[in-house]
Structures are given as C-alpha cells and as structure tokens.
Design a protein around this motif. Structure first.
Motif, mmCIF file in Angstrom:
data_model
loop_
_atom_site.group_PDB
_atom_site.id
_atom_site.type_symbol
_atom_site.label_atom_id
_atom_site.label_comp_id
_atom_site.label_asym_id
_atom_site.label_seq_id
_atom_site.Cartn_x
_atom_site.Cartn_y
_atom_site.Cartn_z
ATOM 1 N N TYR A 38 -9.298 -2.791 -16.876
ATOM 2 C CA TYR A 38 -8.502 -3.218 -15.731
ATOM 3 C C TYR A 38 -9.239 -4.270 -14.908
ATOM 4 C CZ TYR A 38 -6.889 -3.095 -10.894
ATOM 5 O OH TYR A 38 -6.500 -3.455 -9.621
ATOM 6 N N THR A 52 -0.809 -2.457 -10.343
ATOM 7 C CA THR A 52 -1.391 -1.217 -10.863
ATOM 8 C C THR A 52 -0.394 -0.069 -10.957
ATOM 9 O OG1 THR A 52 -2.159 -0.515 -8.660
ATOM 10 C CG2 THR A 52 -3.651 -1.874 -9.979
ATOM 11 N N ALA A 106 -0.145 3.010 -14.088
ATOM 12 C CA ALA A 106 -0.891 4.144 -13.535
ATOM 13 C C ALA A 106 -0.977 5.275 -14.560
ATOM 14 C CB ALA A 106 -0.206 4.644 -12.263
ATOM 15 N N SER A 138 2.896 -5.521 -18.389
ATOM 16 C CA SER A 138 1.937 -4.430 -18.597
ATOM 17 C C SER A 138 2.626 -3.181 -19.137
ATOM 18 C CB SER A 138 1.229 -4.105 -17.286
ATOM 19 O OG SER A 138 0.525 -5.214 -16.782
ATOM 20 N N GLN A 186 -8.015 1.600 -8.038
ATOM 21 C CA GLN A 186 -7.560 0.347 -8.641
ATOM 22 C C GLN A 186 -7.111 -0.654 -7.572
ATOM 23 O OE1 GLN A 186 -4.592 1.501 -11.507
ATOM 24 N NE2 GLN A 186 -6.102 2.413 -12.885
ATOM 25 N N SER A 187 -6.623 -0.160 -6.450
ATOM 26 C CA SER A 187 -6.299 -1.046 -5.333
ATOM 27 C C SER A 187 -7.551 -1.437 -4.562
ATOM 28 C CB SER A 187 -5.303 -0.362 -4.377
ATOM 29 O OG SER A 187 -4.032 -0.241 -4.953
ATOM 30 N N LEU A 192 -7.765 -7.939 -13.985
ATOM 31 C CA LEU A 192 -7.486 -8.406 -12.629
ATOM 32 C C LEU A 192 -8.241 -9.706 -12.328
ATOM 33 C CD1 LEU A 192 -9.549 -7.971 -9.925
ATOM 34 C CD2 LEU A 192 -9.344 -5.599 -10.655
ATOM 35 N N CYS A 211 -9.991 -4.134 -5.864
ATOM 36 C CA CYS A 211 -9.576 -5.536 -5.706
ATOM 37 C C CYS A 211 -10.227 -6.165 -4.474
ATOM 38 C CB CYS A 211 -8.054 -5.629 -5.578
ATOM 39 S SG CYS A 211 -7.157 -5.229 -7.078
ATOM 40 N N THR A 243 -5.879 5.788 -9.341
ATOM 41 C CA THR A 243 -4.835 4.864 -8.884
ATOM 42 C C THR A 243 -5.224 4.203 -7.572
ATOM 43 O OG1 THR A 243 -3.128 6.189 -9.990
ATOM 44 C CG2 THR A 243 -2.403 4.685 -8.244
#
Length: 435
Positions: free
Chosen positions: A160, A148, A152, A211, A74-75, A164, A78, A71
């Motif tokens: 993913y 995200t 999660a 999503s 995923q941030s 994005l 970016c 999780t």
C-alpha cells in the motif's frame, strides 16, 4: 535487500537536507501580504489536516473489528509519507513551472527552495508561498487516504505504501497541475473546480474502483461495523475540516470564503437528510450510518462548486448527489465489485455529480473570477460541456492510470494478503496490534 531499503531511503533524504538547504530568500519592495488572509489560511491548513484523522475514524468505524487499526493507519500514514514527498519535489510537480500544461518541473521548488522571504503564488498573492504550499499539501495527503476504503481488509501494508507514493506522483500531481495551475490544460480550457472535485474526489473514486476490481472480492464479504460511534465522530471531524477545504480555497478572509462555507454547510445538510428520507421511501430504517454517509456525499459534491454557486443551488446539489450516490451504492451491492466502503459510489460519483452540476448552476454574480461563464441553468451551454469534457478525460486518466500503478506495485510487492491473513485480520498480521 528489501529489508534495508527503508533505511537507505531515510539516509538519502537526510543527505538531501544537507545538500539542498532552503536558505534562498526572495525580497520585494512591495509585498502585498494581508494578515487577515494569512491568519485564515493558517487556520484552513490546520482544518484540512484534521480531515485525515477524521477520515480514519470514518473508515475505521465501518470495517470489522479485526481491521480497525490497519484501516485507520492507512489514512494516518499518508500524513507522514506524502509530506516528505511534497517537501522534496511533490509541490513542484503540482505547481512548478509548467511542462506542456501537464506536469510541473520537479526542479522549480525542489526541497522547497525559493519559499522564504516575500515569495507568493500568483493566484494567492496576499499569503506567503510557503503557506500556499502547506495548504495544498493537505489535499495531497487526504486524496490517497480516500482510496483505502475500497480495499480495506485485504491489502498488504508495505505494498500500500508503494502504491500511495506512485499515486501521489503520477495521478494526483498531474491532475492538480492541469486543473489548478494557470498554465494547466484544464485550467486554460476553463474548467471550474473550486476545491477538488476532479483533483481529489474523482481521482480517488476512480482509483478506488480500479483497486476493487484489481484486488477482487474479499473471502468473507460480510462484516459488521466495528464502531458506528467512530463513524459519527469521523463525520463531525470531516465536516469541521471541510470548512478549511472549501472556504480555504478562496485563499483569503473574504466574501468568497463566506460563500464557500455557506454552500458547503447547506449542501451537506441537504444531502444528509435526503439520504435517510430516500432510504425511508424504500422501506429502510433511518440510520446513523446513512445520515453520516449522506452528509459526506453532500460535502464531496459541493466541493467543485462551493465558490461558484448560490445557497439555493447548493441545496439542490446536496439533494441530487445524495439520491444519485444512494442509487449507485444499491447498484454496486448487486454486482461482483467489492468496493468495501463504497468509495466509488460516494466520492467518485459524488465528485462527478458535483462537477456536472457546477456546469449547471455556476453563476458569475457569485464569483466574478469565473471567466468561463454561467451554467446551463442560466441558459449557457459552454461551461457545462467544458465540465463534461473534463469529467470524461479525468475519469479515463485516473481509472486506467491507477490500474497501471496497481499492476506495477503488484510486480514490486504482492498487493493482496493471503487468505489466512485476511481471516485473522490485518491488525494482527500486518501490525501486530489489536483493539
């Protein structure tokens, strides 16, 4: 072939750096740079960037222990992927020469050409254009990261990344252009969005709902937060960074930046306390999670209004947004919608409430640059209906556009992990790591 695609992509980017070197300088006889504005915008750019690691902690603390690293990554990912896209053509899509008021010409600033020397952006004439581009990049980074929380624990990492990239190109960039470019259709309509109510929070919120619906429910929807202390740290980083997010959107060290900072602080505080008081009225215990979520909802809601409203009205925006989002979270739990971390009720709904309340409380005495007029509270209806039109249009575009991108991504690379991978956890199955 899929195995070698990432290497081919990196090679292609490397070739571009040699073919299109950004060496063209723009020289003017009278650049109107202000060193104070430049210093503040450098700081604001750094503040907004720290929000993404803050979001990683905020979300990472809320999921179960087997999905914390996934999780958070995923941030963080970016920050690296969107930065490369932005430098090549993303900034051009958002702020390049307008094509029909809908999207920017990708060739305008391709590979950041024309960024050196005395170039400036027309609405931020006291800072270099390159600084403006780097500041706006941070908004492009955090927007897909916000999504995200909705999926999660159940999305393949490779898929993913594809999503994005598509979201940044086809959802974020057009919304940034129509809202913040002077030739954008929403900008010409008179829509007020000081720092991202439509562009960031509504787009992320509706994409999150799309999503959650597309990926369907988790196999095991019950989970205990891994680290509530992470959530509290993330809240602090988000609140800290949000001063650059909102006050930085004044594009200078001026009175408008001070106003945005003050309204952001008070709205967040009002929302945080309102969230836990509202929980207590319904027989719940005042929780650390509730306080943190409420504070962030207040920051979301004040974002479009930060530079257009007074402090008393920012308090009202914080209180109203907290109650509305709290009610939507409660409603969501009674449905089959598995928005894991309630991204839509908090960011999507918070952004929509903020957009509408901007149309209620905006005051030209606060910001003379507001050419659309005063809000509903002051007896004027035009701005409110302009905001309402934008809300509906952006909602339809972001929701159905995101659904289409999810379908396209799923056709390229399956989005959902297997039931076994979900049970084991994404930290191990996707990244081979664990806490």
């Amino acid at each position: 072939m899929k195995r070698y695609f990432p290497f081919a992509l990196i090679l292609f980017i490397l070739v571009l750096t040699f073919i299109f070197p950004s060496v063209d300088f723009k020289k003017t006889s009278d650049p109107h740079y202000n060193t104070g504005d430049i210093a503040w915008m450098l700081m604001s750019t750094a503040l907004v960037l720290i929000m993404t690691p803050g979001l990683a902690f905020f979300y990472g603390g809320m999921v179960n222990k087997k999905n914390v690293i996934s999780t958070m990554l995923q941030s963080i990912v970016c920050m690296v992927i969107i930065t490369v896209i932005w430098g090549i053509f993303g900034f051009s899509l958002a702020f390049g020469d307008s094509i029909g008021g809908i999207i920017g010409n990708p060739a305008t600033f391709f590979m950041m050409k024309g960024m050196l020397g005395d170039a400036t952006w027309k609405l931020a004439p006291t800072i270099p254009l390159l600084l403006f581009a780097m500041y706006q990049l941070k908004f492009a980074i955090i927007t897909p990261a916000l999504i995200t929380g909705a999926f999660a624990g159940r999305i393949r990492f490779n898929s993913y990344i594809i999503f994005l990239v598509l979201f940044a190109i086809f959802i974020f960039s057009p919304l940034a252009h129509v809202t913040w470019h002077p030739d954008g259709i929403l900008s010409k309509l008179g829509v007020l969005d000081f720092a991202g109510g439509t562009v960031v929070h509504m787009s992320a919120g509706w994409a999150a709902l799309a999503s959650a619906l597309y990926l369907k429910k988790r196999n095991d929807a019950d989970h205990a937060p891994a680290r509530i202390t992470y959530v509290m740290i993330g809240t602090g980083l988000l609140w800290f960074g949000w001063f650059g997010f909102n006050a930085g959107s004044a594009f200078g060290a001026n009175h408008l930046a001070v106003t945005a900072l003050a309204t952001s602080t008070t709205a967040s505080a009002a929302a945080g306390i309102s969230w836990i008081f509202f929980d207590m009225l319904r027989g719940k215990k005042p929780s650390a999670m509730g306080t943190c979520i409420g504070a962030v909802v207040g920051l979301v809601a004040i974002t479009p209004a930060a530079g257009f409203v007074s402090v008393p009205h920012s308090l009202a925006i914080g209180i109203i947004s907290a109650v509305v989002s709290n009610l939507v979270v409660e409603w969501r739990t009674r449905t089959s919608i598995d928005d894991t971390l309630d991204v839509f009720p908090c960011h999507g709904v918070g952004g929509m409430v903020g957009m509408l309340l901007t149309g209620v409380f905006a005051n030209q005495k606060v910001n003379a640059g507001n050419a659309t007029g005063d809000g509903l509270f002051f007896g004027h209806t035009h701005l409110f209906f302009v905001q309402l039109i934008a809300l509906v249009g952006v909602s339809v575009f972001a929701f159905f556009g995101s659904l289409a991108l999810l379908k396209i991504t799923d056709m390229i690379s399956p989005l959902r992990v297997s039931a076994q991978e979900e049970e084991i956890g994404l930290d191990i199955t996707q990244h081979g790591e664990k806490l």
